[in-house]
Design an enzyme around this catalytic site. Structure first.
Site, PDB file in Angstrom:
ATOM      1  N   ARG A  56       0.836  -1.171   0.132  1.00  0.00           N
ATOM      2  CA  ARG A  56      -0.052   0.073  -0.069  1.00  0.00           C
ATOM      3  C   ARG A  56       0.920   1.329   0.056  1.00  0.00           C
ATOM      4  NH1 ARG A  56      -3.032  -2.418   1.850  1.00  0.00           N
ATOM      5  NH2 ARG A  56      -1.493  -3.174   2.937  1.00  0.00           N
ATOM      6  N   THR A  57       1.769   1.253   0.845  1.00  0.00           N
ATOM      7  CA  THR A  57       2.528   2.593   1.137  1.00  0.00           C
ATOM      8  C   THR A  57       3.282   2.873  -0.238  1.00  0.00           C
ATOM      9  OG1 THR A  57       2.612   2.288   3.243  1.00  0.00           O
ATOM     10  CG2 THR A  57       4.071   3.974   2.521  1.00  0.00           C
ATOM     11  N   LYS A  85      24.879  -5.001  -1.339  1.00  0.00           N
ATOM     12  CA  LYS A  85      26.401  -4.941  -1.404  1.00  0.00           C
ATOM     13  C   LYS A  85      27.074  -4.315  -0.280  1.00  0.00           C
ATOM     14  CE  LYS A  85      26.266  -4.483  -6.360  1.00  0.00           C
ATOM     15  NZ  LYS A  85      26.536  -3.305  -7.400  1.00  0.00           N
ATOM     16  N   ARG A 106      11.454   3.533   3.099  1.00  0.00           N
ATOM     17  CA  ARG A 106      11.003   2.902   4.284  1.00  0.00           C
ATOM     18  C   ARG A 106      12.074   1.722   4.743  1.00  0.00           C
ATOM     19  NH1 ARG A 106       5.476  -0.692   5.003  1.00  0.00           N
ATOM     20  NH2 ARG A 106       4.897   1.491   5.274  1.00  0.00           N
ATOM     21  N   HIS A 134       5.518   6.748  11.102  1.00  0.00           N
ATOM     22  CA  HIS A 134       5.121   6.449   9.969  1.00  0.00           C
ATOM     23  C   HIS A 134       3.967   7.503   9.767  1.00  0.00           C
ATOM     24  CE1 HIS A 134       3.507   4.701   6.467  1.00  0.00           C
ATOM     25  NE2 HIS A 134       3.074   3.663   6.854  1.00  0.00           N
TER      26      HIS A 134
HETATM   27  C1  NCD Z   1       1.204  -0.064   8.416  1.00  0.00           C
HETATM   28  C2  NCD Z   1       2.804   0.029   8.530  1.00  0.00           C
HETATM   29  O1  NCD Z   1       3.529  -0.331   7.529  1.00  0.00           O
HETATM   30  O2  NCD Z   1       3.060  -0.046   9.696  1.00  0.00           O
HETATM   31  N1  NCD Z   1       0.900  -0.451   7.200  1.00  0.00           N
HETATM   32  C3  NCD Z   1       0.755   0.613   5.936  1.00  0.00           C
HETATM   33  O3  NCD Z   1       1.474   1.688   6.236  1.00  0.00           O
HETATM   34  N2  NCD Z   1      -0.130   0.526   5.137  1.00  0.00           N
HETATM   35  C4  NCD Z   1       0.775  -1.148   9.240  1.00  0.00           C
HETATM   36  C5  NCD Z   1       1.033  -2.510   9.495  1.00  0.00           C
HETATM   37  O4  NCD Z   1       1.797  -3.037   8.660  1.00  0.00           O
HETATM   38  O5  NCD Z   1       0.612  -3.204   9.927  1.00  0.00           O
END
Ligand code: NCD
Length: 308
Positions: A56-57, A85, A106, A134
């Site tokens: 999703r992100t 590497k 991320r 986040h």
């Molecule tokens: C969340 C995350 O990555 O922390 N998900 C997200 O951003 N869509 C929540 C999760 O992974 O449970």
């Protein structure tokens, strides 16, 4: 935002309440007329540096940039990058600054986005750093709550599930504390309560919160119920995960105890914590939340690139 210095978004507290308001307003305008923004980022590039899996992100960042007319490049796991590497995050950030206009990153380690931002000459957006923060999920949550409830103050918010490892919970609590008259119910098994630094922040700020173990005991008082997944990847052993993963399952029977106007949010991915039967309840808003996530990321990209 803006000025001579490059702005980054590492923690939700990097934005003032009025900057958050501006972003939410802009996202609201985009939601109302996305086509008006279709060429705002023509010629701009977003790099998505994902050292930890995500659907999703990452896709929402990519979709956001594409909808603004920009393009995207990047990697979706650390094996696919030079990290395999042994390249450091700060070197990668420097290198990518030569290829792109903005970074969404991320990483499984807390603080990784801060390290990248220190070296990058372009804006860095933290798309999740370990169990820490986040902020774009939090902006998504704030936008969803504001659009659907009409306000961010005078709310009773229940957060349920893995409050220990859930970074979305940590970021949302921090952000919601800045609005007037917000009360929290923290619903978790004792093993998954919020970390002590968060509890101390809540106590020090005098923010009203109640920790409960049973969802049934508090659901009737909530305006917003924020369900979360038990964060398997942050557990030290699988046995504990298996014991705790089904602590909460929101189902139709529990929804009967909730107010007619409560909304249910979830950052997704969902595992077992919301029964599929709840999806048809009009109070289930987690898929709408996904769409708001794209609009708020569009707004954020525009602001950080100083396009609007
Ligand atoms: C969340 C995350 O990555 O922390 N998900 C997200 O951003 N869509 C929540 C999760 O992974 O449970």
């Amino acid at each position: 935002m803006g000025g001579m210095n490059v702005r980054h978004l590492i923690s939700p507290m990097d934005l003032s309440v009025s900057e958050v308001d501006e972003l939410l307003d802009l996202a609201g305008q985009i939601a109302a007329d996305p086509k008006a923004f279709a060429h705002k980022c023509t010629g701009k590039k977003l790099a998505t540096l994902f050292y930890e899996p995500s659907t999703r992100t990452r896709l929402s960042f990519e979709a956001a940039m594409l909808e603004l007319g920009g393009s995207v490049l990047g990697f979706s796991s650390s094996d696919a990058s030079s990290a395999a590497k042994g390249e450091s995050v700060s070197d990668t950030a420097r290198v990518v600054s030569c290829y792109a206009d903005i970074i969404a990153m991320r990483h499984p380690k807390e603080g990784a986005a801060t390290v990248a931002a220190a070296r990058a000459s372009i804006p860095v957006i933290n798309a999740g750093d370990g169990g820490h923060h986040h902020p774009t999920q939090t902006l998504t949550d704030l936008l969803t709550i504001r659009q659907l409830k009409g306000r961010l103050s005078h709310l009773t918010v229940g957060l349920c599930g893995d409050l220990k490892f859930g970074r979305t919970v940590h970021s949302l609590l921090k952000a919601m504390c800045r609005y007037e008259d917000v009360r929290f119910f923290l619903v978790s098994p004792p093993e998954l309560q919020v970390p002590s630094y968060i509890r101390e922040d809540l106590l020090a700020g005098g923010f009203p919160f109640t920790e409960v173990e049973r969802l049934e005991d508090a659901i009737g008082e909530m305006d917003v119920l924020y369900m979360t997944r038990v964060q398997r990847e942050r557990f030290f052993n699988e046995e504990d995960y298996i014991r705790l993963r089904d602590s909460y399952i929101l189902d139709a029977a529990k929804m009967k105890l909730a107010r007619e106007d409560m909304i249910v949010l979830h950052p997704l991915p969902r595992v077992n914590e919301i029964a599929v039967e709840v999806d048809d309840d009009p109070r289930a808003c987690y898929f709408q939340q996904v769409l708001f996530g794209k609009y708020i990321r569009m707004a954020l990209i525009l602001k950080l690139l100083e396009v609007v």
